[in-house]
Motif scaffolding. Sequence first.
Motif, short mmCIF file in Angstrom:
data_model
loop_
_atom_site.label_atom_id
_atom_site.label_comp_id
_atom_site.label_asym_id
_atom_site.label_seq_id
_atom_site.Cartn_x
_atom_site.Cartn_y
_atom_site.Cartn_z
N GLY A 3 -6.02 -8.10 2.54
CA GLY A 3 -6.39 -7.91 1.15
C GLY A 3 -5.26 -8.26 0.19
N HIS A 4 -4.04 -8.28 0.70
CA HIS A 4 -2.89 -8.61 -0.12
C HIS A 4 -2.25 -9.93 0.31
CE1 HIS A 4 -2.63 -4.70 -2.16
NE2 HIS A 4 -2.86 -4.14 -0.98
N TYR A 5 -1.97 -10.06 1.60
CA TYR A 5 -1.24 -11.21 2.15
C TYR A 5 -1.88 -11.66 3.47
CZ TYR A 5 2.37 -9.47 -1.02
OH TYR A 5 3.05 -9.04 -2.12
N LEU A 45 -10.15 -3.14 8.26
CA LEU A 45 -8.93 -3.16 7.44
C LEU A 45 -9.26 -3.53 6.00
CD1 LEU A 45 -6.49 -4.83 9.98
CD2 LEU A 45 -6.43 -2.45 9.20
N MET A 46 -10.20 -4.47 5.81
CA MET A 46 -10.60 -4.86 4.46
C MET A 46 -11.32 -3.71 3.76
SD MET A 46 -10.50 -7.00 2.03
CE MET A 46 -10.07 -8.61 2.61
N ASN A 62 0.80 -1.22 0.00
CA ASN A 62 0.00 0.00 0.00
C ASN A 62 0.84 1.27 0.00
OD1 ASN A 62 -2.39 -1.52 0.18
ND2 ASN A 62 -2.23 -1.61 2.40
N ASP A 63 2.15 1.14 -0.09
CA ASP A 63 3.05 2.29 -0.03
C ASP A 63 2.84 3.11 1.24
OD1 ASP A 63 4.30 1.70 -2.48
OD2 ASP A 63 2.71 2.72 -3.58
N TYR A 94 -8.64 -1.37 2.69
CA TYR A 94 -7.97 -1.97 1.53
C TYR A 94 -8.78 -1.69 0.25
CZ TYR A 94 -7.17 -5.65 -1.90
OH TYR A 94 -6.97 -6.34 -3.05
N ARG A 95 -10.07 -1.91 0.32
CA ARG A 95 -10.91 -1.69 -0.86
C ARG A 95 -10.91 -0.23 -1.31
NH1 ARG A 95 -15.02 -5.59 1.74
NH2 ARG A 95 -14.42 -7.57 0.78
N LEU A 96 -10.93 0.69 -0.35
CA LEU A 96 -10.88 2.13 -0.67
C LEU A 96 -9.54 2.50 -1.30
CD1 LEU A 96 -12.59 3.63 2.50
CD2 LEU A 96 -13.50 3.60 0.17
N ILE A 97 -8.46 1.97 -0.75
CA ILE A 97 -7.13 2.30 -1.25
C ILE A 97 -6.92 1.75 -2.66
CG2 ILE A 97 -4.64 1.82 -0.95
CD1 ILE A 97 -5.21 1.83 2.10
#
Length: 82
Positions: A43-45, A72-73, A21-22, A76-79
């Motif tokens: 969402g990634h790992y 957190l999910m 997510n930088d 993740y979806r917003l990002i």
Amino acid sequence: MALMITDECINCDVCEPECPNDAISAGEEIYVIDPNLCTECVGHYDEPQCQQVCPVDCIPLDPERRESRDELMTKYRLITAA
């Protein structure tokens, strides 16, 4: 919760490229994590990648930033939708 980097950081540069997510960047003295971008890799790992590669174990959960896995999910979806 978002993660945070403590004063034990040795600026080894291994965490920053691992963050999908930088959220990690160089601060004035140590690396820092932007809590608005940190999803603990949800969402990634399955596990936070920065924690996995940190050689000094200086990336704990930030007790000031309590978030559920669902929150957190959502983050993740917003990002990733941007």
